[in-house]
Design a protein around this motif. Structure first.
Motif, PDB file in Angstrom:
ATOM      1  N   TYR A 145      23.675  56.196  38.925  1.00  0.00           N
ATOM      2  CA  TYR A 145      22.613  55.221  39.208  1.00  0.00           C
ATOM      3  C   TYR A 145      21.400  55.921  39.823  1.00  0.00           C
ATOM      4  O   TYR A 145      20.259  55.725  39.378  1.00  0.00           O
ATOM      5  CB  TYR A 145      23.166  54.162  40.150  1.00  0.00           C
ATOM      6  CG  TYR A 145      22.209  53.049  40.506  1.00  0.00           C
ATOM      7  CD1 TYR A 145      22.155  51.890  39.736  1.00  0.00           C
ATOM      8  CD2 TYR A 145      21.395  53.138  41.628  1.00  0.00           C
ATOM      9  CE1 TYR A 145      21.286  50.856  40.080  1.00  0.00           C
ATOM     10  CE2 TYR A 145      20.530  52.112  41.971  1.00  0.00           C
ATOM     11  CZ  TYR A 145      20.479  50.974  41.187  1.00  0.00           C
ATOM     12  OH  TYR A 145      19.621  49.946  41.520  1.00  0.00           O
ATOM     13  N   HIS A 176      19.976  47.197  43.477  1.00  0.00           N
ATOM     14  CA  HIS A 176      21.008  47.079  42.446  1.00  0.00           C
ATOM     15  C   HIS A 176      20.964  45.719  41.747  1.00  0.00           C
ATOM     16  O   HIS A 176      21.377  45.599  40.581  1.00  0.00           O
ATOM     17  CB  HIS A 176      22.397  47.296  43.054  1.00  0.00           C
ATOM     18  CG  HIS A 176      22.840  46.196  43.971  1.00  0.00           C
ATOM     19  ND1 HIS A 176      22.508  46.151  45.306  1.00  0.00           N
ATOM     20  CD2 HIS A 176      23.591  45.077  43.732  1.00  0.00           C
ATOM     21  CE1 HIS A 176      23.039  45.077  45.859  1.00  0.00           C
ATOM     22  NE2 HIS A 176      23.706  44.412  44.937  1.00  0.00           N
ATOM     23  N   THR A 194      34.415  46.230  36.169  1.00  0.00           N
ATOM     24  CA  THR A 194      33.340  45.271  36.440  1.00  0.00           C
ATOM     25  C   THR A 194      32.693  45.582  37.784  1.00  0.00           C
ATOM     26  O   THR A 194      33.320  46.205  38.652  1.00  0.00           O
ATOM     27  CB  THR A 194      33.885  43.832  36.467  1.00  0.00           C
ATOM     28  OG1 THR A 194      34.810  43.697  37.553  1.00  0.00           O
ATOM     29  CG2 THR A 194      34.595  43.495  35.163  1.00  0.00           C
ATOM     30  N   PRO A 195      31.460  45.154  37.991  1.00  0.00           N
ATOM     31  CA  PRO A 195      30.793  45.412  39.276  1.00  0.00           C
ATOM     32  C   PRO A 195      31.581  44.880  40.472  1.00  0.00           C
ATOM     33  O   PRO A 195      31.491  45.441  41.564  1.00  0.00           O
ATOM     34  CB  PRO A 195      29.448  44.701  39.115  1.00  0.00           C
ATOM     35  CG  PRO A 195      29.184  44.715  37.644  1.00  0.00           C
ATOM     36  CD  PRO A 195      30.531  44.548  37.009  1.00  0.00           C
ATOM     37  N   GLU A 196      32.333  43.796  40.271  1.00  0.00           N
ATOM     38  CA  GLU A 196      33.123  43.260  41.380  1.00  0.00           C
ATOM     39  C   GLU A 196      34.155  44.275  41.874  1.00  0.00           C
ATOM     40  O   GLU A 196      34.587  44.210  43.032  1.00  0.00           O
ATOM     41  CB  GLU A 196      33.828  41.973  40.952  1.00  0.00           C
ATOM     42  CG  GLU A 196      32.909  40.795  40.688  1.00  0.00           C
ATOM     43  CD  GLU A 196      32.161  40.902  39.360  1.00  0.00           C
ATOM     44  OE1 GLU A 196      31.150  40.189  39.193  1.00  0.00           O
ATOM     45  OE2 GLU A 196      32.590  41.711  38.505  1.00  0.00           O
ATOM     46  N   ILE A 233      29.463  55.822  39.944  1.00  0.00           N
ATOM     47  CA  ILE A 233      28.362  54.933  39.577  1.00  0.00           C
ATOM     48  C   ILE A 233      27.146  55.199  40.460  1.00  0.00           C
ATOM     49  O   ILE A 233      25.995  55.183  39.985  1.00  0.00           O
ATOM     50  CB  ILE A 233      28.808  53.461  39.670  1.00  0.00           C
ATOM     51  CG1 ILE A 233      29.861  53.154  38.602  1.00  0.00           C
ATOM     52  CG2 ILE A 233      27.616  52.526  39.510  1.00  0.00           C
ATOM     53  CD1 ILE A 233      29.386  53.376  37.174  1.00  0.00           C
ATOM     54  N   ILE A 287      24.808  48.467  35.302  1.00  0.00           N
ATOM     55  CA  ILE A 287      26.078  48.755  35.978  1.00  0.00           C
ATOM     56  C   ILE A 287      27.243  48.168  35.182  1.00  0.00           C
ATOM     57  O   ILE A 287      28.262  48.837  34.955  1.00  0.00           O
ATOM     58  CB  ILE A 287      26.057  48.179  37.415  1.00  0.00           C
ATOM     59  CG1 ILE A 287      24.975  48.872  38.236  1.00  0.00           C
ATOM     60  CG2 ILE A 287      27.425  48.330  38.082  1.00  0.00           C
ATOM     61  CD1 ILE A 287      24.763  48.254  39.618  1.00  0.00           C
ATOM     62  N   ALA A 288      27.067  46.912  34.725  1.00  0.00           N
ATOM     63  CA  ALA A 288      28.131  46.253  33.960  1.00  0.00           C
ATOM     64  C   ALA A 288      28.389  46.951  32.635  1.00  0.00           C
ATOM     65  O   ALA A 288      29.514  46.954  32.121  1.00  0.00           O
ATOM     66  CB  ALA A 288      27.784  44.788  33.728  1.00  0.00           C
ATOM     67  N   LEU A 346      28.145  48.500  46.037  1.00  0.00           N
ATOM     68  CA  LEU A 346      26.892  47.952  45.510  1.00  0.00           C
ATOM     69  C   LEU A 346      25.761  47.946  46.539  1.00  0.00           C
ATOM     70  O   LEU A 346      24.609  48.268  46.184  1.00  0.00           O
ATOM     71  CB  LEU A 346      27.131  46.535  44.968  1.00  0.00           C
ATOM     72  CG  LEU A 346      28.008  46.442  43.716  1.00  0.00           C
ATOM     73  CD1 LEU A 346      28.186  44.986  43.306  1.00  0.00           C
ATOM     74  CD2 LEU A 346      27.422  47.256  42.571  1.00  0.00           C
ATOM     75  N   MET A 349      30.123  50.802  33.619  1.00  0.00           N
ATOM     76  CA  MET A 349      31.448  50.905  34.220  1.00  0.00           C
ATOM     77  C   MET A 349      32.586  50.951  33.196  1.00  0.00           C
ATOM     78  O   MET A 349      33.507  51.765  33.329  1.00  0.00           O
ATOM     79  CB  MET A 349      31.663  49.776  35.229  1.00  0.00           C
ATOM     80  CG  MET A 349      30.877  49.975  36.524  1.00  0.00           C
ATOM     81  SD  MET A 349      31.277  48.740  37.793  1.00  0.00           S
ATOM     82  CE  MET A 349      33.003  49.111  38.105  1.00  0.00           C
ATOM     83  N   SER A 391      32.552  46.329  44.850  1.00  0.00           N
ATOM     84  CA  SER A 391      31.682  45.486  45.668  1.00  0.00           C
ATOM     85  C   SER A 391      31.255  46.171  46.957  1.00  0.00           C
ATOM     86  O   SER A 391      30.153  45.914  47.469  1.00  0.00           O
ATOM     87  CB  SER A 391      32.412  44.174  45.987  1.00  0.00           C
ATOM     88  OG  SER A 391      33.653  44.433  46.638  1.00  0.00           O
ATOM     89  N   MET A 438      21.941  45.133  37.421  1.00  0.00           N
ATOM     90  CA  MET A 438      23.344  44.761  37.256  1.00  0.00           C
ATOM     91  C   MET A 438      23.802  44.898  35.810  1.00  0.00           C
ATOM     92  O   MET A 438      24.975  45.199  35.546  1.00  0.00           O
ATOM     93  CB  MET A 438      23.571  43.337  37.757  1.00  0.00           C
ATOM     94  CG  MET A 438      23.430  43.187  39.270  1.00  0.00           C
ATOM     95  SD  MET A 438      24.639  44.185  40.185  1.00  0.00           S
ATOM     96  CE  MET A 438      26.156  43.356  39.757  1.00  0.00           C
TER      97      MET A 438
END
Length: 422
Positions: A135, A237, A223-225, A131, A244-245, A231, A248, A228, A241
């Motif tokens: 990104y 970022h 998921t972005p979590e 990512i 990213i969401a 990030l 992923m 973590s 978001m």
């Protein structure tokens, strides 16, 4: 004896008879419920399963029936429940992956064992790294550079590395010869590719995680979590978001496809995860195949009935099969060879490096036990060497090894001459 005395005795007898009858009625008035064992043995019986009022364990006597000989007959205890070995515990982090594999028809104790062998927590590194690269490319691309782009990978195209490749070919001559005969890929190309990919098998993984853990972790990171820790490394970022969401799950689906292929490979070819060091995104073996390519292009080079890309015969056969299936054959132009190498890795520098190193490997020939580096203007498409007799003064005999020249005519004094006494 008087009459009164006789009457008293008669009365006493009647009283004694009455007492005896009462005693007999009290002692023998009912049958025993349980048989009595001659030696008085008593066993314990579990409470009734019918739900009676017995709360604890009751005693039960064992013994013969009145008409049977005195033999102790054991009471049948409840049949023990069959204890089946439980499946290895799969950590909760991998439950969704397990269900997805099962939905695709990949399940069972062996699959459970593979998943149970994974660490309890997925690693964030592969998805975080991917990512981050995507990104930065999208939101913060590198500015154009005035410096010319490198033509080759630094430090790879050297005579020293060419000699290592030639030695590797010599040490595995049967393997390279068979692959070249079957698939048409020159040994020099195959060896140069292995050198670029893994330094001829000396550098098989550039992460501490094995390929299964790498790909499985990416497959469950949706998921972005899940990333973590990465990030904060993505500049601004918070403003992106949504991107990213959205990105992923696409990368996770790609990783699932590779994970599924790798599990199938491990089951089919009896390969353990510990035997699978991999690249940062899960490529494996000396030839660095992504798992989804193994079933299609993997080849059993040593004839042992399985594909193990960490063995030289299978790696050489597999990379040669890959190139042949994409169109490699004898007599291709260099442009076409270059294009086919870019199928293997879509990088111009990658293809340039392999071809340049392969040229140096092909130029090394053995003459009288020594390796000789041929100048670049030799025409390697023609048979080499041509052996012709060379006249020397006196009775000495020698032979001249005449390599063909590209675009040049040999003069009466050809260059170079390698003379060997006979």
């Amino acid at each position: 004896m008087s009459i009164s005395t006789r009457g008293g005795r008669r009365a006493l007898r009647l009283v004694l008879c009455a007492l005896c009858c009462l005693l007999l009625a009290a002692c023998g008035g009912k049958e025993p419920v349980d048989d009595v064992v001659a030696n008085g043995t008593v066993i314990l019986e579990p409470p009734s399963a019918s739900g009676g009022s017995d709360d604890g364990i009751k005693e039960r006597s064992l013994g013969p029936s009145p008409a049977a000989p005195a033999v102790v007959t054991p009471v049948a205890s409840p049949a023990p429940k069959t204890v089946r070995p439980s499946s290895p515990a799969v950590a909760s982090a991998w439950k969704d992956l397990s269900r997805r594999l099962a939905a695709d028809g990949i399940s069972g104790p062996k699959v459970d064992a593979l998943l149970a062998g994974l660490p309890a927590t997925p690693t964030q590194s592969p998805m975080g790294r991917k990512i981050k690269a995507l990104y930065n490319r999208k939101f913060f691309p590198a500015p154009p550079s005035d410096k010319p782009q490198a033509q080759y990978y630094k430090g790879v195209v050297t005579d020293a590395n060419a000699r290592l490749c030639r030695q590797f070919i010599s040490a595995n001559s049967k393997t390279f010869r068979q692959a070249e005969q079957r698939y048409g890929v020159p040994s020099s190309i195959a060896a140069a590719l292995l050198f670029v990919e893994t330094r001829l098998g000396k550098v098989l993984g550039d992460t501490s995680e094995n390929a299964f853990y790498t790909l499985a972790s990416m497959a469950v990171s949706r998921t972005p979590e899940s990333i973590s820790d990465w990030l904060p490394q993505l500049r601004d970022h918070e403003q992106h978001m949504d991107w990213i969401a959205e990105t992923m799950p696409k990368r996770a689906d790609w990783a699932y496809k590779e994970t599924k292929a790798l599990v199938e490979h491990m089951l089919r070819d009896r390969v353990s995860p510990e035997h699978l060091p991999g690249s940062i995104y899960g490529a494996v073996g000396l030839c660095q195949f992504m798992p989804s390519n193994i079933a299609t292009y993997g080849a059993d080079g040593d004839g042992d009935g399985r594909v193990d890309l960490f063995t030289v015969p299978d790696a050489v056969a597999s990379l040669s099969n890959y190139l042949a299936r994409h169109g490699w054959k004898a007599g291709l132009s260099r442009e076409r060879q270059h294009a086919l190498l870019m199928h293997y890795n879509h990088s111009t520098v990658y293809a340039n490096t392999i071809m340049a190193l392969a040229d140096r490997v092909a130029a090394l020939k053995r003459v009288s036990g020594r390796q000789v580096r041929l100048p670049s203007f030799f025409d390697r498409s023609r048979p080499w060497p041509r052996i012709v007799p060379a006249a020397l003064p006196g009775s000495a005999r020698a032979y001249a090894f005449l390599p063909p020249f590209r675009g040049l005519r040999c003069s009466a004094d050809p260059y170079p001459l390698f003379l060997t006494s006979c």
